[in-house]
Design a protein around this motif. Structure first.
Motif, mmCIF file in Angstrom:
data_model
loop_
_atom_site.group_PDB
_atom_site.id
_atom_site.type_symbol
_atom_site.label_atom_id
_atom_site.label_comp_id
_atom_site.label_asym_id
_atom_site.label_seq_id
_atom_site.Cartn_x
_atom_site.Cartn_y
_atom_site.Cartn_z
ATOM 1 N N LEU A 78 -6.398 -9.950 4.236
ATOM 2 C CA LEU A 78 -6.117 -9.666 2.951
ATOM 3 C C LEU A 78 -4.719 -9.289 2.729
ATOM 4 O O LEU A 78 -4.438 -9.135 1.577
ATOM 5 N N SER A 99 -3.843 -6.941 -2.928
ATOM 6 C CA SER A 99 -4.265 -5.712 -3.465
ATOM 7 C C SER A 99 -3.094 -4.870 -3.662
ATOM 8 O O SER A 99 -2.233 -4.776 -2.935
ATOM 9 N N ARG A 100 -3.106 -4.094 -4.863
ATOM 10 C CA ARG A 100 -2.015 -3.160 -5.484
ATOM 11 C C ARG A 100 -1.964 -2.203 -4.329
ATOM 12 O O ARG A 100 -0.987 -1.881 -4.043
ATOM 13 N N THR A 148 1.586 -4.808 3.317
ATOM 14 C CA THR A 148 1.510 -6.327 2.997
ATOM 15 C C THR A 148 2.759 -6.869 3.818
ATOM 16 O O THR A 148 3.511 -6.560 4.507
#
Lengths: 99, 245
Positions: free
Chosen positions: B199, B216-217, B225
């Motif tokens: 992810l 995803s924020r 990330t």
């Protein structure tokens, strides 16, 4: 031990419940005080049923139980309605309604 | 006769948790203590020859009523602060004095009474209670049925909120989304479409460019990330393997 001691215990619980109703401002806690008072009365009824050797006292306690359940349903619905209108469950807030 | 040890145990598990009604700060703690009180009272009922009532006490009070209290507590928020300012001056002392006086009065009066205890206790087995309820007290049972129905309907009416605006259908939601220029379809999923099954890795589009908004924020805010550059470099230079990074 004499079952009358349970009536004394019921009196003490009743007094604690009454104190909670008189002292606490949170509506839900005050309401639990009312429940405690009802249960104290139930305990006294059952103790008297034992003392007299009759079952009627237990039937009375059963009726009190049913009425208390109905009362809880309506009471909590009122608390939720007040909370929706005023965003608080403090017992002092609705006093501001008076003119 | 009731065993004194049992009586004192019952007294301890009813009076001590009941005191939390006066001293506990959080309403949830009070509710759980009252549950304990109810269990203690059920024990007392069984001791006094009312096994049916004891079971009903556990089912109705600890199982239904107190859990209803907990639901309402969650509904209004467990963090409801109790305001400590006194609306009536000296209310706390007046209330405490009144309640203590009531308790002392009741205990002194009851303590003076002596009633001859019946030799044969009436045991409230379910069949005995049922015969009593539906023969001698059948009218009361009917009235209680009315009361319960009224209470249920009353609770429904009190908590009912009328709909003020018309319901937004799925079609209208979709139309509004297109009008403000939002994505008409879902955002692409992260990593899973490209080389990674994670992810925190952005997906790669057909040209091999990382799609930034596929991650995803929340992960970006926590800086958990991974950037797409390494993977693009690995794509452009096949001799370099991904595990080398």
């Amino acid at each position: 031990m004499d079952p009358i001691n349970f009536v004394i215990l019921a009196s003490i619980l009743f007094a604690i419940g009454a104190a909670a109703v008189l002292l606490r401002r949170n509506a839900i806690i005050a309401f639990m005080g009312v429940e405690l008072m009802l249960n104290a009365a139930n305990l006294a009824l059952v103790a008297f049923s034992r003392i007299h050797g009759e079952i009627d006292g237990q039937i009375m306690a059963f009726f009190v139980l049913v009425v208390a359940a109905a009362e809880v349903v309506v009471g909590l619905a009122i608390i939720i309605a007040v909370f929706r209108a005023r965003q608080t469950i403090s017992l002092d807030e609705p006093a501001e309604l008076k003119g | 006769m009731v065993s004194p040890v049992l009586f004192w145990i019952i007294a301890a598990i009813t009076v001590i948790p009941a005191l939390s009604l006066l001293f506990a700060r959080k309403a949830v703690h009070v509710a759980m203590s009252v549950v304990l009180v109810m269990v203690g009272l059920a024990t007392a009922y069984v001791t006094l020859g009312a096994p049916f009532l004891g079971m009903v006490q556990i089912v109705v009070y600890t199982g239904a009523v107190m859990m209803l209290f907990l639901f309402v507590l969650m509904l209004v928020g467990v963090d409801q602060r109790e305001d400590l300012k006194e609306t009536i001056k000296g209310q706390r002392w007046i209330g405490l004095f009144t309640a203590a006086g009531l308790g002392a009065f009741l205990v002194s009066v009851v303590g003076r009474v002596s009633i001859a205890v019946a030799d044969t206790p009436a045991v409230g087995e379910p069949d005995v209670v049922a015969i009593m309820l539906f023969e001698k007290y059948v009218l009361v049972i009917e009235v209680l049925g009315f009361l319960l129905i009224t209470a249920a309907v009353g609770a429904l009416v009190l908590t009912h909120t009328p709909r003020l605006r018309p319901r937004r259908t799925q079609l209208e939601v979709q139309r509004d989304r297109v009008l403000v220029g939002a994505d008409p379809v879902n955002k692409p999923m992260p990593g899973v479409y490209a080389r990674h099954n994670a992810l925190d890795v952005p997906a790669l589009d057909p040209q091999g460019e990382p799609i930034v908004h596929s991650v995803s924020r929340v992960l970006k805010v926590r800086s958990q990330t991974q950037e797409g550059e390494e993977f693009r470099a690995a794509l452009e230079d096949p001799s370099r393997k991904e595990g080398d990074r």
